[in-house]
Structures are given as structure tokens and as C-alpha cells.
Design a protein around this motif. Structure first.
Motif, mmCIF file in Angstrom:
data_model
loop_
_atom_site.group_PDB
_atom_site.id
_atom_site.type_symbol
_atom_site.label_atom_id
_atom_site.label_comp_id
_atom_site.label_asym_id
_atom_site.label_seq_id
_atom_site.Cartn_x
_atom_site.Cartn_y
_atom_site.Cartn_z
ATOM 1 N N GLY A 13 0.826 -1.203 0.000
ATOM 2 C CA GLY A 13 0.000 0.000 0.000
ATOM 3 C C GLY A 13 0.860 1.253 0.000
ATOM 4 N N ALA A 14 0.202 2.412 0.053
ATOM 5 C CA ALA A 14 0.916 3.686 -0.047
ATOM 6 C C ALA A 14 1.843 3.890 1.151
ATOM 7 C CB ALA A 14 -0.080 4.834 -0.136
ATOM 8 N N VAL A 15 3.007 4.477 0.892
ATOM 9 C CA VAL A 15 4.004 4.737 1.920
ATOM 10 C C VAL A 15 4.447 6.199 1.835
ATOM 11 C CG1 VAL A 15 4.824 2.351 1.842
ATOM 12 C CG2 VAL A 15 5.942 4.083 0.418
ATOM 13 N N ALA A 30 11.997 -2.059 -12.168
ATOM 14 C CA ALA A 30 11.706 -1.929 -10.747
ATOM 15 C C ALA A 30 10.742 -0.777 -10.483
ATOM 16 C CB ALA A 30 13.001 -1.717 -9.965
ATOM 17 N N GLY A 31 10.868 0.295 -11.256
ATOM 18 C CA GLY A 31 9.964 1.426 -11.087
ATOM 19 C C GLY A 31 8.511 1.044 -11.301
ATOM 20 N N MET A 32 8.247 0.147 -12.245
ATOM 21 C CA MET A 32 6.875 -0.291 -12.511
ATOM 22 C C MET A 32 6.262 -0.991 -11.309
ATOM 23 S SD MET A 32 5.939 0.693 -15.533
ATOM 24 C CE MET A 32 4.537 -0.386 -15.871
ATOM 25 N N THR A 33 7.101 -1.648 -10.492
ATOM 26 C CA THR A 33 6.573 -2.384 -9.335
ATOM 27 C C THR A 33 6.200 -1.466 -8.173
ATOM 28 O OG1 THR A 33 8.678 -2.747 -8.174
ATOM 29 C CG2 THR A 33 8.113 -4.286 -9.960
ATOM 30 N N LEU A 34 6.556 -0.176 -8.270
ATOM 31 C CA LEU A 34 6.333 0.748 -7.155
ATOM 32 C C LEU A 34 4.985 1.451 -7.199
ATOM 33 C CD1 LEU A 34 9.746 2.642 -6.923
ATOM 34 C CD2 LEU A 34 9.067 0.516 -5.819
ATOM 35 N N LYS A 35 4.240 1.305 -8.271
ATOM 36 C CA LYS A 35 3.054 2.142 -8.460
ATOM 37 C C LYS A 35 2.076 2.061 -7.300
ATOM 38 C CE LYS A 35 3.050 2.513 -13.494
ATOM 39 N NZ LYS A 35 2.260 2.339 -14.729
ATOM 40 N N SER A 36 1.910 0.889 -6.705
ATOM 41 C CA SER A 36 0.962 0.740 -5.603
ATOM 42 C C SER A 36 1.457 1.395 -4.319
ATOM 43 C CB SER A 36 0.669 -0.741 -5.345
ATOM 44 O OG SER A 36 1.849 -1.409 -4.928
ATOM 45 N N LEU A 37 2.731 1.760 -4.260
ATOM 46 C CA LEU A 37 3.287 2.408 -3.072
ATOM 47 C C LEU A 37 3.072 3.918 -3.077
ATOM 48 C CD1 LEU A 37 6.801 0.681 -2.820
ATOM 49 C CD2 LEU A 37 4.643 -0.074 -1.819
ATOM 50 N N GLY A 39 1.356 7.381 -2.954
ATOM 51 C CA GLY A 39 0.209 8.160 -2.531
ATOM 52 C C GLY A 39 0.395 9.612 -2.932
ATOM 53 N N PRO A 40 -0.495 10.520 -2.504
ATOM 54 C CA PRO A 40 -0.416 11.922 -2.927
ATOM 55 C C PRO A 40 0.890 12.612 -2.543
ATOM 56 C CG PRO A 40 -2.541 11.451 -1.904
ATOM 57 C CD PRO A 40 -1.685 10.252 -1.681
ATOM 58 N N ASN A 41 1.500 12.209 -1.432
ATOM 59 C CA ASN A 41 2.713 12.893 -0.958
ATOM 60 C C ASN A 41 3.925 11.970 -0.860
ATOM 61 O OD1 ASN A 41 1.489 15.518 -0.487
ATOM 62 N ND2 ASN A 41 0.362 14.500 1.164
ATOM 63 N N THR A 42 3.835 10.781 -1.441
ATOM 64 C CA THR A 42 4.958 9.839 -1.388
ATOM 65 C C THR A 42 6.182 10.423 -2.089
ATOM 66 O OG1 THR A 42 3.452 7.967 -1.400
ATOM 67 C CG2 THR A 42 5.722 7.513 -2.023
ATOM 68 N N LYS A 63 5.740 13.172 -11.877
ATOM 69 C CA LYS A 63 6.757 14.139 -11.463
ATOM 70 C C LYS A 63 6.715 14.417 -9.968
ATOM 71 C CE LYS A 63 8.698 18.563 -12.929
ATOM 72 N NZ LYS A 63 8.570 19.704 -13.880
ATOM 73 N N ASN A 64 5.526 14.459 -9.369
ATOM 74 C CA ASN A 64 5.404 14.820 -7.962
ATOM 75 C C ASN A 64 6.025 13.775 -7.044
ATOM 76 O OD1 ASN A 64 4.212 16.558 -5.784
ATOM 77 N ND2 ASN A 64 3.128 14.661 -5.320
ATOM 78 N N ALA A 65 6.062 12.533 -7.494
ATOM 79 C CA ALA A 65 6.517 11.450 -6.614
ATOM 80 C C ALA A 65 8.027 11.367 -6.495
ATOM 81 C CB ALA A 65 5.962 10.110 -7.111
ATOM 82 N N VAL A 66 8.760 11.923 -7.450
ATOM 83 C CA VAL A 66 10.189 11.642 -7.552
ATOM 84 C C VAL A 66 11.024 12.817 -7.039
ATOM 85 C CG1 VAL A 66 12.072 10.953 -9.086
ATOM 86 C CG2 VAL A 66 9.733 10.165 -9.543
ATOM 87 N N MET A 67 11.932 12.539 -6.133
ATOM 88 C CA MET A 67 12.948 13.483 -5.703
ATOM 89 C C MET A 67 14.280 13.099 -6.349
ATOM 90 S SD MET A 67 11.976 13.994 -1.630
ATOM 91 C CE MET A 67 13.024 15.442 -1.411
ATOM 92 N N GLY A 68 15.325 13.812 -6.016
ATOM 93 C CA GLY A 68 16.662 13.454 -6.469
ATOM 94 C C GLY A 68 17.475 12.970 -5.288
#
Length: 253
Positions: A13-15, A30-37, A39-42, A63-68
Motif C-alpha cells: 500500500g501507499a508509503v 523496478a519502477g513499474m513495481t512501485l506504483k501501488s506504493l 500516494g499523494p505525498n509519497t 513528477k510529484n513522486a520523484v525526488m533526487g
């Protein structure tokens, strides 16, 4: 604590945070497997080598989900479940891709500090990524090419000339992209290279010696690619990449 582990991200679930730690060739899969994790602020913090892991994750996760993120460590898998650190440094640097300071960035910084990590939340993550990339693109290529640890290489003036020429090329690529690399960047990375532990080798060189797949396309190969795109000459990297690319997928058959 206690640690909870699973090989099925879909069951979680979302983390709040994802530390994304796979090799560069597995980013999209591996990125494709993360979609269920997500949430709005993940916040997904990629800690790959190279400079383009976040760029490759954004089309998959948004774009919102990814940091550097930058992992500053020299380590290798000694055997399944055993990681050997071969250098003396270990630090995480992370930040929002648009360089703003965010609530989630501050929250993750505090969690890392409580855990005793050496960590920095930066408002210039692209600079941090490139500072590592300059060192790693050069050192992984040179050491893999020569197949000896730093202690065998840095006393040799001809090898140091090879390091210097390669550093100049990748720094020129970064500046051509508008990355604000320090004016003393060349001197800094040359000094750092001379001071690495004598037995240390970049993970790509260790992978080469083991006959494993290499991250070459996203390191030395990326410099060659950028040089062509930007009109920046990269003759040293052109030779190193050509000499190593037969080993990019492991020992040639």
C-alpha cells in the motif's frame, strides 16, 4: 523495528518514502513495481549512480513522486546478504528536483538524523548529482580499463594524466548543460582520487573483474552521449567506452 520485508510491493500500500536502490539497468522494471506504493505525498528517492535515474522514473511514477538523491559510498556485494564497504565515506544527499525545500524533505532529513545517518537535504540536487557523476564516470571507467585499485594507479603520472583528461571532459559537459560546478572542481576531484584508499576500486571495476554486467552505458557511455549532444569533445571517454563496451553485458561469449 522489527524489520518487515516482502518481495511483493503490491501488498504494502501507499508509503511516505521509498529509497530506490536498484542497479541502473533495472530502473524502469523496478519502477513499474512501485506504483501501488505511491500516494499523494509519497517521495521516491533514487540512489543510483549516474545522473538520469529520476528522469527515467518520472514517466512511470509521475513528477510529484520523484525526488533526487545521491548515495556517496563505495561498497560491493561480497556474497548474498553481505555488503562490503571498500571506501571510508558514507552519506546520503537528497532534495526536490525543482530545488525547493519541502515538508517531506525536512521530515526525511529528521528521520535520517535520528537514525544516525550522515545526511544532507539540498536545494541544489543537480549539482550534487553531477559532483558525484564527475568522480564516478571517470574513476569507474579508468579503473575498469586498467583493472587495478587506486593504490596501483595514482603514483603513475601517465595514469594521472588519463584521469585529468577525463575529468576535464565530463566537467565541460556539465557546464555546457548549465550545471553550476565549482570553479575548482577539477582540482578537487583530482585530489580526492589521489587520496582514495589504496585497495579501493569502483563497483563497476569489481563487476568487470567478476564477469558481471556493467553500468557503463549510464556512466562513461553517458559522457560520450552528452558530448555528442552538446558538441563537447570527449576523446578520452570515446576511447575508454569503446574499450569497455564489449564487457557491458558481462564477459563476452
Amino acid at each position: 523495528q522489527p524489520c518487515q520485508a516482502t518481495d511483493n510491493p503490491g501488498a504494502i500500500g501507499a508509503v511516505d518514502f521509498v529509497l530506490f536502490c536498484v542497479k541502473l539497468w533495472d530502473v524502469e522494471t523496478a519502477g513499474m513495481t512501485l506504483k501501488s506504493l505511491i500516494g499523494p505525498n509519497t517521495a521516491v528517492i533514487p540512489l543510483q549512480n549516474g545522473i538520469d535515474a529520476a528522469e527515467r522514473l518520472i514517466p512511470i511514477l509521475g513528477k510529484n513522486a520523484v525526488m533526487g538523491g545521491v548515495a556517496q559510498i563505495s561498497a560491493t556485494i561480497q556474497e548474498p546478504g553481505v555488503i562490503a564497504q571498500t571506501g571510508t565515506f558514507m552519506k546520503i544527499v537528497f532534495g526536490e528536483l525543482d530545488d525547493r525545500m519541502s515538508d517531506r524533505g525536512t521530515a526525511f532529513l529528521e528521520m535520517c538524523k535520528q537514525a544516525g545517518f550522515d545526511v544532507q537535504c539540498t536545494d541544489a540536487i543537480q549539482v550534487a548529482l553531477w559532483e558525484k557523476f564527475v568522480l564516478l564516470a571517470v574513476n569507474s571507467s579508468v579503473v575498469a580499463l586498467v583493472r587495478q585499485p587506486f593504490g596501483k594507479l595514482t603514483p603513475d603520472p601517465d595514469i594521472m594524466d588519463l584521469f585529468s583528461a577525463a575529468f576535464a571532459e565530463v566537467i565541460a559537459c556539465g557546464r555546457a548543460l548549465g550545471i553550476k560546478l565549482h570553479p575548482e572542481m577539477q582540482a578537487r576531484v583530482e585530489k580526492a582520487t589521489r587520496n582514495f584508499p589504496a585497495t579501493m576500486m569502483p563497483s563497476m571495476a569489481i563487476d568487470l573483474l567478476r564477469g558481471n554486467r556493467l553500468e557503463l552505458p549510464w556512466l562513461g557511455g553517458k559522457v560520450v552521449e552528452l558530448g555528442k549532444q552538446l558538441g563537447v569533445p570527449t576523446p578520452t571517454f570515446n576511447v575508454m567506452y569503446a574499450a569497455l563496451k564489449l564487457y557491458a553485458n558481462g564477459e563476452p561469449k
